[in-house]
Design an enzyme around this catalytic site. Structure first.
Site, mmCIF file in Angstrom:
data_model
loop_
_atom_site.group_PDB
_atom_site.id
_atom_site.type_symbol
_atom_site.label_atom_id
_atom_site.label_comp_id
_atom_site.label_asym_id
_atom_site.label_seq_id
_atom_site.Cartn_x
_atom_site.Cartn_y
_atom_site.Cartn_z
ATOM 1 N N LYS A 177 5.286 51.620 -12.456
ATOM 2 C CA LYS A 177 4.639 51.715 -13.770
ATOM 3 C C LYS A 177 3.135 51.539 -13.607
ATOM 4 O O LYS A 177 2.653 50.458 -13.298
ATOM 5 C CB LYS A 177 5.148 50.659 -14.751
ATOM 6 C CG LYS A 177 4.723 51.034 -16.185
ATOM 7 C CD LYS A 177 4.769 49.901 -17.159
ATOM 8 C CE LYS A 177 3.528 49.061 -17.172
ATOM 9 N NZ LYS A 177 2.297 49.778 -17.596
ATOM 10 N N GLU A 252 -0.555 40.225 -6.506
ATOM 11 C CA GLU A 252 -1.984 40.334 -6.168
ATOM 12 C C GLU A 252 -2.729 40.122 -7.474
ATOM 13 O O GLU A 252 -2.706 40.988 -8.346
ATOM 14 C CB GLU A 252 -2.300 41.738 -5.623
ATOM 15 C CG GLU A 252 -1.552 42.109 -4.368
ATOM 16 C CD GLU A 252 -2.044 41.393 -3.127
ATOM 17 O OE1 GLU A 252 -3.125 40.776 -3.185
ATOM 18 O OE2 GLU A 252 -1.337 41.452 -2.119
ATOM 19 N N GLU A 385 -12.807 34.751 -14.088
ATOM 20 C CA GLU A 385 -13.086 36.142 -13.735
ATOM 21 C C GLU A 385 -13.671 36.871 -14.956
ATOM 22 O O GLU A 385 -13.101 36.802 -16.038
ATOM 23 C CB GLU A 385 -11.747 36.768 -13.355
ATOM 24 C CG GLU A 385 -11.839 38.084 -12.689
ATOM 25 C CD GLU A 385 -10.459 38.548 -12.221
ATOM 26 O OE1 GLU A 385 -9.498 38.420 -12.995
ATOM 27 O OE2 GLU A 385 -10.377 39.036 -11.095
HETATM 28 P P1 NAD Z 1 -2.829 43.228 -16.578
HETATM 29 O O1 NAD Z 1 -2.150 42.071 -15.972
HETATM 30 O O2 NAD Z 1 -3.134 43.209 -18.013
HETATM 31 O O3 NAD Z 1 -1.944 44.539 -16.361
HETATM 32 C C1 NAD Z 1 -1.486 44.939 -15.095
HETATM 33 C C2 NAD Z 1 -0.221 45.746 -15.258
HETATM 34 O O4 NAD Z 1 0.788 44.903 -15.796
HETATM 35 C C3 NAD Z 1 -0.351 46.928 -16.207
HETATM 36 O O5 NAD Z 1 0.406 48.023 -15.704
HETATM 37 C C4 NAD Z 1 0.294 46.396 -17.479
HETATM 38 O O6 NAD Z 1 0.837 47.416 -18.287
HETATM 39 C C5 NAD Z 1 1.391 45.518 -16.903
HETATM 40 N N1 NAD Z 1 1.896 44.488 -17.803
HETATM 41 C C6 NAD Z 1 1.254 43.855 -18.825
HETATM 42 N N2 NAD Z 1 2.097 42.983 -19.431
HETATM 43 C C7 NAD Z 1 3.281 43.056 -18.772
HETATM 44 C C8 NAD Z 1 4.532 42.399 -18.918
HETATM 45 N N3 NAD Z 1 4.762 41.508 -19.873
HETATM 46 N N4 NAD Z 1 5.520 42.710 -18.066
HETATM 47 C C9 NAD Z 1 5.324 43.594 -17.076
HETATM 48 N N5 NAD Z 1 4.181 44.277 -16.909
HETATM 49 C C10 NAD Z 1 3.166 44.008 -17.741
HETATM 50 O O7 NAD Z 1 -4.104 43.479 -15.675
HETATM 51 P P2 NAD Z 1 -5.200 44.624 -15.836
HETATM 52 O O8 NAD Z 1 -6.046 44.246 -17.007
HETATM 53 O O9 NAD Z 1 -4.568 45.961 -15.794
HETATM 54 O O10 NAD Z 1 -5.997 44.448 -14.450
HETATM 55 C C11 NAD Z 1 -6.990 43.516 -14.280
HETATM 56 C C12 NAD Z 1 -6.493 42.325 -13.485
HETATM 57 O O11 NAD Z 1 -5.889 42.741 -12.264
HETATM 58 C C13 NAD Z 1 -7.615 41.423 -13.074
HETATM 59 O O12 NAD Z 1 -7.279 40.086 -13.329
HETATM 60 C C14 NAD Z 1 -7.749 41.642 -11.580
HETATM 61 O O13 NAD Z 1 -8.282 40.585 -10.875
HETATM 62 C C15 NAD Z 1 -6.374 41.965 -11.171
HETATM 63 N N6 NAD Z 1 -6.356 42.788 -9.943
HETATM 64 C C16 NAD Z 1 -6.010 42.187 -8.755
HETATM 65 C C17 NAD Z 1 -6.019 42.920 -7.562
HETATM 66 C C18 NAD Z 1 -5.645 42.273 -6.249
HETATM 67 O O14 NAD Z 1 -5.426 42.978 -5.267
HETATM 68 N N7 NAD Z 1 -5.543 40.973 -6.158
HETATM 69 C C19 NAD Z 1 -6.351 44.265 -7.591
HETATM 70 C C20 NAD Z 1 -6.697 44.847 -8.811
HETATM 71 C C21 NAD Z 1 -6.686 44.082 -9.989
#
Ligand code: NAD
Length: 492
Positions: A177, A252, A385
């Site tokens: 997803k 991650e 962050e």
């Molecule tokens: P997010 O957690 O809002 O969303 C990430 C994914 O999770 C999306 O596909 C979203 O649709 C899904 N999601 C949201 N709620 C969910 C739920 N209840 N159940 C299952 N899936 C769900 O994060 P974002 O805003 O898309 O990305 C930014 C964050 O990602 C930042 O905190 C960043 O640090 C982190 N990030 C980490 C890495 C790494 O390698 N450590 C890499 C990229 C981004």
């Protein structure tokens, strides 16, 4: 395929027929729509992945055969590299050369794991020396099963590749997803998989909202492993949900990574890497080195150079030549970053440059690259962050103080140190509590090297052989190899 999902080797409409608008962050205009999957669609995708794993023969294929599919995916990505990169720019906002680099990296990731899949054919197990010579034992690796992969919007296709490539190489089947904000290039990957005749059900791609489609994946009892990149809040929810069925989990998550610059460093080189560490991808990088610690002796000089160079950054649409900073990905992200800057100022920080919407931009989620000073170590700007082009700069006096400040964080994804004294750089690198440490640079990332965080930045490692391990179980096979009977119950 407009408003369709890729399930069981076919393009299908979502059961409930919903869709989500796709917005170009440079213009704020809707330019496409994607399907909004619900739990019913996710169930079909997981069942397809389950069949492909349990009965479809994917895990039993030789590594060489799986590698051939992975190489076909790599070739398919490269064949459309320019078009996919352009789509990534429209969806995410990043400058085209960055998107082009990401897409090339995504193809490289499939090639790399093709190589590891081939090596799996040579690995028939690790012999284990037992204390009891009547037995022989070996440990073998087997795929964990159906993997649910959930990825964020900052590197859409690349983050998907970091999960899909090792999972398929290991012999797992996948339900992916992408983020609802940036799903288009994942759908391209589905089209490429279809052209490559990847067996039905091996890779299923469902677009949809996190709370709906994502939640359905993490709750599904037939998913064996969850691989997630995203925010800590969602990561924590995933871990809690996975606990019910004891699903395997790799996470991650975010970071607030330090960059320590000692006063023997070359100032221009330091400024270059500081900028690369925080302005690349508009600072929307989990490993962004957003806390810069500069030794007192060069603090004023370095800050002056940093501000001068930051003011020169060309801002604009990612499709324009020469642009180094595009818009942020979404209205939500834009509001969040602006809010974080205002809160920093309220908490006493000084804006050395940036902090505003750039002049002349009436549309698009643009924000100036921003340097903050006088940031209290207790403030949210220093500790949380921001995930935007905002760097906090502080001075320090001693190595001990720098290491303490660097490690004073609930995160531990990355850390960087810059010094001409190799011994000192090695000492500081060893003292950092972080999963990724850069010496005399910040951000370069290699498919071959492990990626992941300490503390609240995650669990497990992606990339390299560690990324493959994420999708493997370890099985011991122990043989009774003695001519003498065991003789516990039946005495001879
Ligand atoms: P997010 O957690 O809002 O969303 C990430 C994914 O999770 C999306 O596909 C979203 O649709 C899904 N999601 C949201 N709620 C969910 C739920 N209840 N159940 C299952 N899936 C769900 O994060 P974002 O805003 O898309 O990305 C930014 C964050 O990602 C930042 O905190 C960043 O640090 C982190 N990030 C980490 C890495 C790494 O390698 N450590 C890499 C990229 C981004």
């Amino acid at each position: 395929m407009p408003n369709q999902l890729y399930i069981d080797g076919q393009w299908v409409k979502p059961v409930k027929g919903g869709h989500i608008d796709v917005i170009d962050p440079a213009t704020e205009e809707v330019f496409d729509t994607i399907a909004a999957a619900t739990a019913e669609d996710v169930d079909l995708a997981v069942k397809a992945a389950r069949r492909a794993f349990d009965k479809g023969g994917w895990p039993q294929l030789t590594g060489a055969k799986r590698a051939a599919y992975l190489r076909a995916l790599a070739d398919g990505i490269r064949a459309r590299q320019g078009a996919i990169a352009r789509l990534e720019v429209l969806d995410n906002g990043k400058p085209f050369p960055e998107a082009d680099w990401d897409i090339a990296d995504a193809a490289g990731c499939f090639d790399y794991y093709a190589g590891l899949a081939e090596q799996m054919d040579q690995n028939t197990g690790e012999e284990i020396a037992l204390s009891d010579g009547r037995f022989t034992s070996k440990a073998v690796k087997e795929p964990v099963g159906v993997a649910g992969a959930i990825v964020p919007w900052n590197y859409p296709l690349l983050m998907a590749s970091w999960k899909v490539a090792p999972a398929l190489a290991a012999g797992c089947t996948v339900v992916l997803k992408p983020s609802e904000v940036t799903s288009l290039t994942a759908l391209e990957l589905a089209a490429i998989a279809h052209d490559a005749k990847l067996p039905a059900g091996v890779l299923n791609i469902v677009t949809g909202l996190g709370g709906e489609a994502g939640q359905a994946i993490i709750e599904h009892p037939d998913v064996d492993k969850l691989a997630f990149t995203g925010s800590g809040a969602v990561g924590s929810k995933i871990m809690a949900t996975a606990a019910r069925d004891i699903k395997r989990v790799s996470l991650e998550l975010g970071g607030k990574s330090p960059f320590v610059v000692f006063d023997d460093a070359d100032i221009d080189q330091a400024v270059e890497w500081i900028m690369f560490g925080i302005f690349w991808n508009q600072g929307q990088v989990c490993s962004a080195t957003s806390r810069v610690l500069v030794q007192q002796g060069i603090y004023d000089k370095l800050l002056k150079r940093l501000v001068e160079e930051t003011k020169k950054i060309t801002i604009g649409s990612g499709l324009q030549d020469g642009v180094l900073l595009g818009p942020l990905v979404s209205k939500r992200q834009y509001d969040q970053v602006r809010g974080a800057i205002s809160a920093a100022v309220q908490a006493g920080a000084t804006i050395a440059c940036g902090g505003e919407r750039p002049s002349g931009f009436h549309k698009g989620y643009y924000i100036q690259p921003t340097v903050l000073t006088n940031v209290s170590v207790e403030s949210a700007a220093w500790r949380e962050e921001i995930f935007g082009p905002v760097v906090c700069v502080r001075s320090f006096e001693t190595e001990k103080e720098a290491v303490e400040l660097a490690n004073d964080s609930r995160f531990g994804l990355a850390a960087a140190v810059m010094s001409k004294d190799d011994e000192r750089a090695e000492r500081v690198a060893a003292a950092f509590r972080a999963g990724i440490v850069w010496i005399n640079c910040s951000q370069p990332t290699f498919t071959e090297a492990p990626w992941g965080g300490y503390k609240q930045s995650g669990i497990g490692r992606e990339l390299g052989r560690w990324g493959l391990e994420n999708y493997l179980e370890t099985k011991q096979i122990t043989r009774f190899a003695s001519d003498e009977p065991w003789g516990w119950y039946i005495k001879s």
